[in-house]
Design an enzyme around this catalytic site. Structure first.
Site, PDB file in Angstrom:
ATOM      1  CE  LYS A 167      96.000  74.794  44.911  1.00  0.00           C
ATOM      2  NZ  LYS A 167      96.302  73.431  44.413  1.00  0.00           N
ATOM      3  CB  SER A 195      98.402  72.108  47.442  1.00  0.00           C
ATOM      4  OG  SER A 195      97.843  72.090  46.135  1.00  0.00           O
ATOM      5  CB  SER A 205      96.409  69.572  44.951  1.00  0.00           C
ATOM      6  OG  SER A 205      97.679  69.307  45.486  1.00  0.00           O
TER       7      SER A 205
END
Lengths: 501, 503
Positions: A84, A159, A183
């Protein structure tokens, strides 16, 4: 485990690692297969913000050379992974999905990346995310949304939508996510993948660009519970560079996943995380999963966590408060975007213009909320009260864990919604995380794993398992048992049913 | 706008001052407060920085344990209570010298609270003691250092551009805050100075900081307010970053004189920060504090609480060194000097210099004589502290050694010291370069004596006839001829031998 079928991208991480280690395939072949897959599908999915083809191939070749030299390889050596874009990695940009960090190349590796490198894993690149991890759909990325491989018109969660979508699109067998309020878990739920938020302090936050320091935690994203355990064991453990990192042995999650036995375990259904607001297909699959756990020999009871009702409100005071401070450094003075520096503008003007243009609407909304909540005269009523709620929620968990070994709930109230459907309705968006937020507030651990496709829309549904702090192994024990029962029923992992792109 | 000032003594007949001092001191740790960067002063800009002290995204602080220990020791020496559990807080404000746009400090949970420091000041009636109460001692990180180029104020507004050096960012600081200091009257400026001096000496004796004031490692915010006797306290001004003992005294004095003029003219003292100017000894208006900035303090979530173990605190307490006031009392006894003489040493900040000189092996009275005499005079002439002179206890020791061995006379010794003070090197270098060696060769002394006797035959005659007191003129002439580099007693002995006269 031998390679099953011709496509290297459809294999589990464990299978790939074994095949590379045994010489059945080279790490370079595995990496090339994934880079090719990214080339062919990422235009549609947009899971990646940066792909580091050359470095990935170089790492893969180094792993192959290491094997040729006769050196022992680690359990995930040569396995590709996506990270990420909120974790720093020297050599690639770290943008956090924000314009304000466009082009910034950190000079250092986060501890997580350092451990991936030390494990000889092949980092393919950095995945898309809601700007600074604020969102539940990845629509708040400044670089455009990521699409859900199950239905490209739908969100992949957020997210960490990029990491989850990369797994569901077979662009990577493993990924790293971060979870501040869900997330990792909510994207896992809506993409039919597995995601774990480890115990707070279980995985170092050093190099994780902070959203809310007291809530953020990096963790593994995978397509199976077993793969998740291998990655969890690789990244977890004490780091002296993170004061909040726990100096204690990491629970043996790999052994727990291998055990996969819930006989005699006490499992609690959280009364407050059900009913109104939960899609019927989600509720049906959840109930069926609970029946499976009962049939597997678990002792299932209902448990009350009365203060969970206030979790969302407390979260949306604590998170913005910390974020308003954490994001102050993005002022155009030292790195990243700088706007309005025409030789005449004052420092204040440049800071203000940079932040005005560099941040998206959701980031500004939360910075303003947090600034307000911390203001003199409001601190006690907002930030102070929210911290008290946090204590009460931790107490609810403590009481519950006196009666049961783990708690379960649906991970998210609904399946993946359409892109654009909730982007202008912050409260509707925030409600996606209603079931995942309490764990972040209390600092314990949780897993989401897929339990089927909702009857009404054919989209994946996730089940959340919550365990006490430092009992991450229980997540794997329960998750593995449930996953095995479902695979026995279906003949394969749920992800095998994802439409081809 | 220029300020008016009232005469100091007049001001203090009309008003009573209240002081408050906030002192920031850089701790002498090898590494920074939250990272392992070195703290050495004077390195090229931005060379002692890392991801942590630059506040790069993703970096995290880790508390320097030595800094915590130093703060606890300071708190113990100030008779403070030590918190069994306390947290760091973030002080949020945007400024380019702060890499994170917040400063990690302590807010409502300081590590040390409720202490005191006793100070002594000289008055016409003799030494007088004051107890300065300490509100708190807490830890924080320093900011970077801004240099503003262009513009005429040297401040950020109006500058063409500004440079920032983050070497200082993250250096550990302790802040020591007094409670309001009342009842000092006209002694307010000297009490303020004595307090900061005592604090400095305390930190040095604890070894927590070497307090290099010339490098800005001790900075004092001086709060002053005035009110008529018996009235509620007045509005205070806060003079920021005063960085020498002398300036602390002058800043207090100037603020008393300025505020007294404002109040006497029916004006209102504005709550504001002020800047002190070394050249004028006056302060000028800075930032208004009428509408206090909201720093949005909250507990620093990246750090775990500091919870010092009780046994550790007790061990640190038991290991505290002798504090300066106790040490001074002991020195006074050892040196056999009066209260008045000791206070004189304190006033010129010479106690440790004398102690060091004595420790080097010099007799206490000789050590005192050098520092309070010649050296104090030169320091005063140059307007600097004694400690800033290029003379150390070792210098004095060497000079005394040379005198004792007969290599130097008192007069030669003074000339050697003069050379050291002029930066000509150490004692031996000056003696050699200036040729300050005693003429001890009998034949050259006898030659000089013969010359002097020949030039003053009448004096020679007087001596021969028994008027030995006339010998001074001949000895003087010989000393002059040898440029003072002869031992007068020896010249005298040789002279009588030459003339066959008994002394």
């Amino acid at each position: 485990m031998a390679i099953d079928g011709p496509d290297l991208t459809r294999q589990s991480a464990a299978t790939l690692a074994d095949a590379i280690s045994s010489g059945e395939v080279s790490a370079e072949e595995v990496t090339r297969a994934h880079l090719d897959r990214i080339d062919s599908v990422d235009g549609a999915v947009h899971a990646f913000l940066h792909v580091d083809r050359d470095a990935a191939l170089a790492t893969a070749r180094a792993v192959d050379a290491k094997r040729s030299s006769g050196a022992a390889l680690g359990p995930l050596a040569g396995v590709p992974i996506a990270v990420k874009d909120v974790l720093t990695m020297a050599g690639l940009p770290t943008t956090c999905g924000s314009r304000v960090l466009e082009g910034w190349r950190p000079p250092y590796d986060s501890t997580v990346v350092e451990r991936l490198r030390a494990a000889d894993m092949v980092i393919l690149g950095k995945t898309n995310m809601d700007e600074f991890a604020m969102g539940s759909s990845t629509e708040h990325s400044a670089y455009g949304p990521t699409r859900n491989p199950w239905d490209l018109e739908r969100i992949p969660g957020g997210s960490g939508g990029g990491s989850a979508a990369a797994l569901a699109a077979f662009e990577a067998p493993l990924a790293i996510g971060t979870d501040t309020g869900g997330s990792i878990r909510q994207p896992a739920a809506v993409t039919g993948t597995v995601g774990v938020k480890p115990t707070y302090g279980g995985v170092s936050r050093y190099g994780l660009v902070a959203l809310a320091s007291s809530l953020d935690q990096a963790g593994p994203c995978a397509r199976s519970v077993g793969d998740s355990a291998l990655l969890h064991a690789t990244i977890a453990g004490h780091d002296p560079r993170d004061s909040t990192s726990i100096d204690a042995p990491v629970p043996d999650v790999v052994a727990a996943a291998a055990l996969g036995d819930v006989r005699g375990m006490r499992i609690g259904l959280v009364r407050e995380l059900s009913g109104e607001g939960y899609q019927s297909g989600v509720q049906q699959l959840f109930q069926r999963a609970v029946e499976i756990l009962t049939n597997l020999g678990a002792d299932v009871v209902e448990v009350g966590c009365p203060n969970f009702e206030y979790a969302l409100a407390a979260y949306y005071l604590i998170l913005p408060s910390e974020a308003s401070s954490n994001l102050a450094r993005f002022d155009g003075m030292r790195y990243g975007l700088r706007v309005g520096d025409d030789g005449q503008a004052s420092v204040e003007d440049v800071m203000s213009l940079t932040r005005e243009q560099g941040f998206g609407a959701e980031v500004k909304r939360r910075i303003m909320l947090g600034t307000y909540a911390l203001s003199s005269g409001y601190y006690d009523a907002y930030y102070g009260q929210a911290q008290k709620v946090r204590t009460l929620i931790a107490r609810d968990f403590a009481n519950a864990f006196e009666k049961v070994d783990v708690l379960v709930s649906p991970t998210a109230p609904t399946t993946a919604f359409k892109i654009g459907e909730k982007v202008d309705d912050p409260i509707a968006m925030y409600l996606n995380d209603i079931a995942t937020i309490p764990v972040n507030l209390a600092g314990n651990c949780a897993m989401s794993l897929p339990i089927g496709l909702a009857l009404e829309d054919g989209l994946p549904v996730g089940l959340q398992i919550m365990a006490p702090a430092l009992a991450d192994d229980r997540l794997y024990r329960v998750g593995s048992a449930l996953e095995q029962a479902l695979v026995d029923a279906w003949g394969h992992l749920l992800i095998e049913e994802v439409p081809s792109l | 706008m220029t300020d008016d000032y009232m005469d100091f003594h007049e001001a203090l007949t009309a008003f009573e001052p209240v002081l408050g001092l906030e002192t920031h001191v850089e701790l002498g740790t090898a590494s920074k407060m939250f990272c392992s960067c070195p703290t050495a002063f004077g390195a090229p800009a931005n060379t002692q920085v890392c991801a942590v002290c630059l506040g790069l995204p993703g970096s995290l602080p880790v508390v320097n344990g030595v800094a915590v220990e130093s703060t606890i020791r300071m708190g113990l020496a100030l008779h403070c209570d030590i918190a069994s559990w306390c947290r760091f807080a973030r002080k949020n404000y945007f400024y380019p010298d702060m890499p994170k746009d917040y400063q990690v400090s302590q807010y409502d949970e300081p590590l040390c609270t409720n202490g005191y420091l006793d100070v002594t000041v000289a008055t016409d009636e003799g030494p007088r003691n004051f107890r300065v109460e300490i509100e708190r001692v807490h830890m924080e990180e320093d900011t970077g250092k801004l240099t503003h180029a262009g513009g005429d104020t040297g401040r950020i507004h109006g500058a063409d551009y500004s440079l920032v050096d983050y070497n200082r960012a993250g250096i550990p600081l302790i802040e020591i805050v007094t409670k309001p200091i009342v009842g000092t009257g006209s002694l307010a400026p000297v009490v303020a100075r004595a307090y900061v001096t005592e604090l400095r000496d305390l930190m040095r004796s604890l070894g927590v900081s070497d307090v290099r004031m010339e490098e800005g490692s001790l900075r004092c915010d001086v709060n002053v307010s005035l009110s008529p006797a018996g009235e509620p306290w007045g509005t205070r001004s806060e003079t920021k970053n005063v960085n020498s003992l002398r300036s602390v005294e002058r800043a207090v004095r100037s603020e008393i004189e300025r505020q007294a003029a404002v109040l006497t003219e029916g004006g209102r003292v504005v709550q504001e920060t002020r800047h002190f100017h070394e050249d004028t000894g006056r302060t000028t208006s800075g930032r208004s504090k009428e509408h206090a900035e909201d720093y949005r303090y909250f507990p620093e979530p990246d750090l775990v609480p500091v919870a010092p173990d009780g046994a550790w605190i007790e061990r640190l307490r038991s290991e505290l060194p002798e504090i300066p006031s106790v040490r001074r009392a002991r020195m006074q006894t050892e040196w056999g000097i009066s209260d008045f003489e000791m206070q004189a040493l304190v006033n010129i900040d010479a106690v440790e210099l004398v102690a060091g000189t004595v420790a080097a092996g010099v007799d206490p009275s000789a050590a005192r004589k050098w520092w309070t005499g010649e050296l104090a005079r030169v320091a005063n002439e140059r307007g600097v502290d004694l400690a800033s002179l290029p003379v150390t206890p070792a210098t004095i020791h060497r000079i005394e050694e040379l005198i004792a061995s007969g290599a130097l006379t008192d007069s030669l010794a003074r000339r050697a010291l003069e050379g050291v003070l002029a930066g000509e090197g150490d004692v031996d270098q000056v003696v050699s370069a200036r040729g300050l060696t005693l003429v001890s060769d009998d034949s050259s002394l006898l030659a000089a004596i013969d010359t002097a006797l020949a030039e003053q035959p009448d004096v020679a005659e007087k001596i021969r006839s028994g008027k030995v007191q006339a010998a001074g003129a001949i000895v003087g002439a010989v000393m002059k001829a040898t440029k003072g580099q002869a031992d007068a007693a020896k010249v005298r002995t040789l002279l009588f031998e030459r003339l066959g006269v008994a002394e």
